[in-house]
Design a protein around this motif. Structure first.
Motif, PDB file in Angstrom:
ATOM      1  N   GLU A  85      39.765  45.097  61.699  1.00  0.00           N
ATOM      2  CA  GLU A  85      38.459  45.550  62.173  1.00  0.00           C
ATOM      3  C   GLU A  85      37.694  46.265  61.053  1.00  0.00           C
ATOM      4  O   GLU A  85      36.489  46.053  60.878  1.00  0.00           O
ATOM      5  CB  GLU A  85      38.612  46.468  63.389  1.00  0.00           C
ATOM      6  CG  GLU A  85      37.307  47.043  63.909  1.00  0.00           C
ATOM      7  CD  GLU A  85      36.309  45.999  64.397  1.00  0.00           C
ATOM      8  OE1 GLU A  85      35.123  46.358  64.529  1.00  0.00           O
ATOM      9  OE2 GLU A  85      36.689  44.843  64.640  1.00  0.00           O
ATOM     10  N   GLN A  86      38.373  47.114  60.282  1.00  0.00           N
ATOM     11  CA  GLN A  86      37.715  47.798  59.169  1.00  0.00           C
ATOM     12  C   GLN A  86      37.218  46.792  58.131  1.00  0.00           C
ATOM     13  O   GLN A  86      36.112  46.931  57.608  1.00  0.00           O
ATOM     14  CB  GLN A  86      38.659  48.817  58.523  1.00  0.00           C
ATOM     15  CG  GLN A  86      39.066  49.947  59.448  1.00  0.00           C
ATOM     16  CD  GLN A  86      37.875  50.599  60.122  1.00  0.00           C
ATOM     17  OE1 GLN A  86      36.944  51.080  59.472  1.00  0.00           O
ATOM     18  NE2 GLN A  86      37.884  50.614  61.445  1.00  0.00           N
ATOM     19  N   ARG A  87      38.016  45.792  57.867  1.00  0.00           N
ATOM     20  CA  ARG A  87      37.603  44.764  56.894  1.00  0.00           C
ATOM     21  C   ARG A  87      36.359  44.030  57.389  1.00  0.00           C
ATOM     22  O   ARG A  87      35.431  43.780  56.628  1.00  0.00           O
ATOM     23  CB  ARG A  87      38.741  43.773  56.656  1.00  0.00           C
ATOM     24  CG  ARG A  87      38.387  42.726  55.651  1.00  0.00           C
ATOM     25  CD  ARG A  87      39.540  41.804  55.396  1.00  0.00           C
ATOM     26  NE  ARG A  87      39.256  41.049  54.197  1.00  0.00           N
ATOM     27  CZ  ARG A  87      40.135  40.365  53.535  1.00  0.00           C
ATOM     28  NH1 ARG A  87      41.385  40.334  53.930  1.00  0.00           N
ATOM     29  NH2 ARG A  87      39.791  39.709  52.461  1.00  0.00           N
ATOM     30  N   ARG A  88      36.333  43.702  58.680  1.00  0.00           N
ATOM     31  CA  ARG A  88      35.173  43.020  59.257  1.00  0.00           C
ATOM     32  C   ARG A  88      33.916  43.879  59.090  1.00  0.00           C
ATOM     33  O   ARG A  88      32.856  43.392  58.696  1.00  0.00           O
ATOM     34  CB  ARG A  88      35.427  42.713  60.735  1.00  0.00           C
ATOM     35  CG  ARG A  88      34.322  41.865  61.377  1.00  0.00           C
ATOM     36  CD  ARG A  88      34.428  41.846  62.887  1.00  0.00           C
ATOM     37  NE  ARG A  88      34.234  43.155  63.499  1.00  0.00           N
ATOM     38  CZ  ARG A  88      33.046  43.797  63.594  1.00  0.00           C
ATOM     39  NH1 ARG A  88      31.962  43.255  63.107  1.00  0.00           N
ATOM     40  NH2 ARG A  88      32.974  44.985  64.173  1.00  0.00           N
ATOM     41  N   ILE A  89      34.034  45.164  59.355  1.00  0.00           N
ATOM     42  CA  ILE A  89      32.896  46.076  59.218  1.00  0.00           C
ATOM     43  C   ILE A  89      32.414  46.125  57.774  1.00  0.00           C
ATOM     44  O   ILE A  89      31.212  46.003  57.496  1.00  0.00           O
ATOM     45  CB  ILE A  89      33.275  47.481  59.727  1.00  0.00           C
ATOM     46  CG1 ILE A  89      33.456  47.460  61.243  1.00  0.00           C
ATOM     47  CG2 ILE A  89      32.240  48.526  59.304  1.00  0.00           C
ATOM     48  CD1 ILE A  89      34.126  48.713  61.803  1.00  0.00           C
ATOM     49  N   TRP A  90      33.339  46.286  56.824  1.00  0.00           N
ATOM     50  CA  TRP A  90      32.953  46.384  55.416  1.00  0.00           C
ATOM     51  C   TRP A  90      32.383  45.080  54.886  1.00  0.00           C
ATOM     52  O   TRP A  90      31.436  45.092  54.096  1.00  0.00           O
ATOM     53  CB  TRP A  90      34.129  46.869  54.567  1.00  0.00           C
ATOM     54  CG  TRP A  90      34.304  48.345  54.730  1.00  0.00           C
ATOM     55  CD1 TRP A  90      35.206  48.987  55.528  1.00  0.00           C
ATOM     56  CD2 TRP A  90      33.515  49.363  54.122  1.00  0.00           C
ATOM     57  NE1 TRP A  90      35.027  50.343  55.449  1.00  0.00           N
ATOM     58  CE2 TRP A  90      33.999  50.608  54.591  1.00  0.00           C
ATOM     59  CE3 TRP A  90      32.450  49.345  53.228  1.00  0.00           C
ATOM     60  CZ2 TRP A  90      33.442  51.816  54.190  1.00  0.00           C
ATOM     61  CZ3 TRP A  90      31.907  50.563  52.819  1.00  0.00           C
ATOM     62  CH2 TRP A  90      32.405  51.770  53.304  1.00  0.00           C
ATOM     63  N   GLU A  91      32.919  43.951  55.310  1.00  0.00           N
ATOM     64  CA  GLU A  91      32.369  42.664  54.880  1.00  0.00           C
ATOM     65  C   GLU A  91      30.958  42.463  55.420  1.00  0.00           C
ATOM     66  O   GLU A  91      30.083  41.963  54.716  1.00  0.00           O
ATOM     67  CB  GLU A  91      33.283  41.517  55.298  1.00  0.00           C
ATOM     68  CG  GLU A  91      34.527  41.439  54.435  1.00  0.00           C
ATOM     69  CD  GLU A  91      35.505  40.363  54.882  1.00  0.00           C
ATOM     70  OE1 GLU A  91      35.350  39.791  55.989  1.00  0.00           O
ATOM     71  OE2 GLU A  91      36.459  40.102  54.119  1.00  0.00           O
ATOM     72  N   GLN A  93      28.834  44.871  56.093  1.00  0.00           N
ATOM     73  CA  GLN A  93      27.974  45.757  55.306  1.00  0.00           C
ATOM     74  C   GLN A  93      27.686  45.159  53.928  1.00  0.00           C
ATOM     75  O   GLN A  93      26.562  45.227  53.433  1.00  0.00           O
ATOM     76  CB  GLN A  93      28.601  47.139  55.179  1.00  0.00           C
ATOM     77  CG  GLN A  93      28.583  47.913  56.461  1.00  0.00           C
ATOM     78  CD  GLN A  93      29.228  49.280  56.340  1.00  0.00           C
ATOM     79  OE1 GLN A  93      29.940  49.572  55.394  1.00  0.00           O
ATOM     80  NE2 GLN A  93      28.984  50.133  57.325  1.00  0.00           N
ATOM     81  N   ALA A  94      28.697  44.564  53.314  1.00  0.00           N
ATOM     82  CA  ALA A  94      28.503  43.939  52.002  1.00  0.00           C
ATOM     83  C   ALA A  94      27.545  42.754  52.113  1.00  0.00           C
ATOM     84  O   ALA A  94      26.702  42.543  51.230  1.00  0.00           O
ATOM     85  CB  ALA A  94      29.845  43.495  51.419  1.00  0.00           C
TER      86      ALA A  94
END
Length: 112
Positions: A85-91, A93-94
């Motif tokens: 989930e954190q990776r999905r959020i950061w991707e 945002q990127a």
């Protein structure tokens, strides 16, 4: 009282415990087998085992004098779900940042 993820990440914060988890990824092992590579007494090593067990990442069973450890999926699955989930959020945002930069460059006439 700490939440489940805090306990899991606390357990994973220690290199000895990460090494135990990595070894158990190959299959069950006795506590003495798991302790062998580490320069510490068995009582100290058992603290690591108890913390891993309390985090829900491993479980132990005793047969006679031998305690065997094995991976117990729910703890690791909870950590994996959180990380995904954190990776999905950061991707996301990127991706938004990239779109913003591309739009700015286009508006300035510096279309890449």
């Amino acid at each position: 009282m700490p939440d489940d993820l805090s306990v899991i990440f606390l357990a994973l914060a220690d290199p000895t415990r990460r090494a135990v988890i990595a070894r158990l990824g190959q299959g069950p092992a006795s506590v003495s087998e798991l302790a062998r590579p580490f320069d510490m007494g068995l009582p100290s090593f058992m603290k690591h085992i108890r913390l891993l067990e309390n985090s829900g990442m491993i479980r132990t069973r005793k047969a006679g004098r031998t305690r065997t450890c094995l991976i117990d999926g729910p703890g690791l699955s909870n950590a994996e779900r959180w990380l995904v989930e954190q990776r999905r959020i950061w991707e996301a945002q990127a991706d938004r940042l990239e779109a913003f930069v591309m739009l700015e460059q286009k508006e300035e006439g510096n279309d890449p």
